[in-house]
Motif scaffolding. Structure first.
Motif, PDB file in Angstrom:
ATOM      1  N   TRP A 103       0.937   2.011  -2.086  1.00 51.18           N
ATOM      2  CA  TRP A 103       0.263   1.611  -0.833  1.00 51.18           C
ATOM      3  C   TRP A 103       1.283   0.905   0.041  1.00 51.18           C
ATOM      4  O   TRP A 103       2.133   0.161  -0.460  1.00 51.18           O
ATOM      5  N   THR A 124     -11.791  -7.881  -7.124  1.00 45.99           N
ATOM      6  CA  THR A 124     -11.421  -7.143  -5.930  1.00 45.99           C
ATOM      7  C   THR A 124      -9.914  -6.949  -5.916  1.00 45.99           C
ATOM      8  O   THR A 124      -9.169  -7.683  -6.576  1.00 45.99           O
ATOM      9  N   ASP A 125      -9.463  -5.934  -5.185  1.00 48.77           N
ATOM     10  CA  ASP A 125      -8.024  -5.698  -5.058  1.00 48.77           C
ATOM     11  C   ASP A 125      -7.483  -6.247  -3.746  1.00 48.77           C
ATOM     12  O   ASP A 125      -6.421  -5.829  -3.283  1.00 48.77           O
ATOM     13  N   SER A 140      -6.654  -4.669   1.585  1.00 46.67           N
ATOM     14  CA  SER A 140      -7.247  -4.095   0.386  1.00 46.67           C
ATOM     15  C   SER A 140      -6.836  -2.636   0.292  1.00 46.67           C
ATOM     16  O   SER A 140      -6.905  -1.896   1.284  1.00 46.67           O
ATOM     17  N   ARG A 141      -6.406  -2.264  -0.893  1.00 48.53           N
ATOM     18  CA  ARG A 141      -5.995  -0.872  -1.084  1.00 48.53           C
ATOM     19  C   ARG A 141      -7.178   0.078  -0.999  1.00 48.53           C
ATOM     20  O   ARG A 141      -7.050   1.210  -0.513  1.00 48.53           O
ATOM     21  N   SER A 142      -8.345  -0.365  -1.456  1.00 48.05           N
ATOM     22  CA  SER A 142      -9.521   0.502  -1.477  1.00 48.05           C
ATOM     23  C   SER A 142     -10.424   0.320  -0.271  1.00 48.05           C
ATOM     24  O   SER A 142     -11.100   1.256   0.153  1.00 48.05           O
ATOM     25  N   GLU A 143     -10.454  -0.890   0.322  1.00 47.12           N
ATOM     26  CA  GLU A 143     -11.379  -1.165   1.412  1.00 47.12           C
ATOM     27  C   GLU A 143     -10.768  -0.974   2.789  1.00 47.12           C
ATOM     28  O   GLU A 143     -11.492  -0.775   3.763  1.00 47.12           O
TER      29      GLU A 143
END
Length: 309
Positions: A103, A124-125, A140-143
């Motif tokens: 990322w 959380t990430d 955030s990598r996912s959000e």
């Protein structure tokens, strides 16, 4: 009177070309070199030591940044990932198993990324970053959504400060984080302004570190050579220590809540007990230049330091 003259032929010691090795006269008589064996033994011993020294520590290099790396954060809840920030404002998350970037945010900050930290808990990430552009950002990598260029991720949240930030750290179990600049600011993730300001005479705070065991205590070091401890419960300082030279980094011992280590400009690493700040518990010497960073191992029995040497 007896006179002895030395004569040598120029053809024996004159180089034919500039690239040839200079020929020097040497007498190989062993009686003239009584320490030859001891000298050769020492050379062989040093060579063996250097071979052992350089054989194991280096495992891999994570290449990708085009400017110097000024901040780095590991995640105790995700041992495979590391976040780094560089001088051109870029953020990268690395995979330690594949040694690749998983990322990246090319223009996360306008200027140097002075600090990054992960949000504790493992739920959380998300992680935070601060820079000299007076912005603190949550990623955030996912959000994080991706911008219109399809490359740059968007922030989850952004906080604007009044001064250029120099460091950041997050509370262990509360939605709070601390930033350092010309003063210490305590932020609530749900508010756009800091809820508390802490200061005690330092012109600029180099770094701030929250204790992950005694969660209401944080340590700072400033350009006035001071190390200051604060208590979040009373929003007041606990102790202040002035060193001979300035301190560049602080790390809390994860197993012994009262112990912390400091990286100092005088080439040493000092360990302190916050209950008795009048003297150092231990002084670790070996560097020959300013120590820039220090960090403990998860067991609290070992620490690693980085220096200009």
């Amino acid at each position: 009177m007896k006179i002895k003259a030395l004569s040598r032929s120029t053809t024996e010691y004159t180089r034919e070309t500039k690239s040839d090795i200079q020929k020097l006269p040497r007498n190989i008589d062993p009686e003239l070199h009584p320490l030859e064996r001891a000298r050769e033994y020492k050379r062989a011993l040093n060579a063996a030591k250097l071979e052992r020294m350089f054989a194991k520590p280096f495992l891999a290099s994570l290449s990708g940044h085009i400017d110097g790396i000024y901040s780095m954060a590991k995640n105790p809840w995700d041992l495979e990932s590391v976040v780094t920030g560089s001088g051109d404002g870029e953020l990268r998350m690395w995979s330690l198993s594949s040694h690749e970037t998983v990322w990246r945010a090319p223009e996360a900050h306008r200027g140097i990324v002075k600090g990054v930290c992960n949000i504790p808990g493992g739920e959380t990430d998300r992680f935070l970053s601060v820079g000299t552009d007076k912005l603190a950002k949550v990623w955030s990598r996912s959000e994080s959504a991706v911008a219109s260029d399809g490359i740059t991720p968007e922030t989850v949240a952004t906080y604007t400060g009044k001064h250029a930030f120099s460091g950041i750290d997050h509370h262990r179990n509360r939605p709070l984080f601390a930033t350092s600049s010309s003063l210490i600011e305590i932020w609530d993730v749900d508010r756009s302004e800091p809820i508390t300001n802490l200061t005690w005479g330092a012109d600029t705070i180099n770094t701030v570190k929250m204790n992950q065991t005694e969660v209401n205590v944080l340590a700072t070091c400033g350009t006035d050579r001071s190390i200051i401890l604060y208590d979040l419960r009373t929003n007041s300082p606990l102790a202040k220590l002035v060193m001979t030279l300035s301190t560049n980094a602080i790390s809390w011992n994860p197993m012994e809540a009262f112990m912390f280590a400091t990286a100092n400009e005088d080439h040493n690493v000092y360990t302190f007990d916050m209950r008795r700040m009048d003297h150092a518990v231990n002084v670790l010497r070996d560097h020959v230049s300013a120590v820039m960073d220090v960090d403990y191992s998860p067991t609290g029995q070992e620490l690693v330091s980085g220096s200009y040497d």
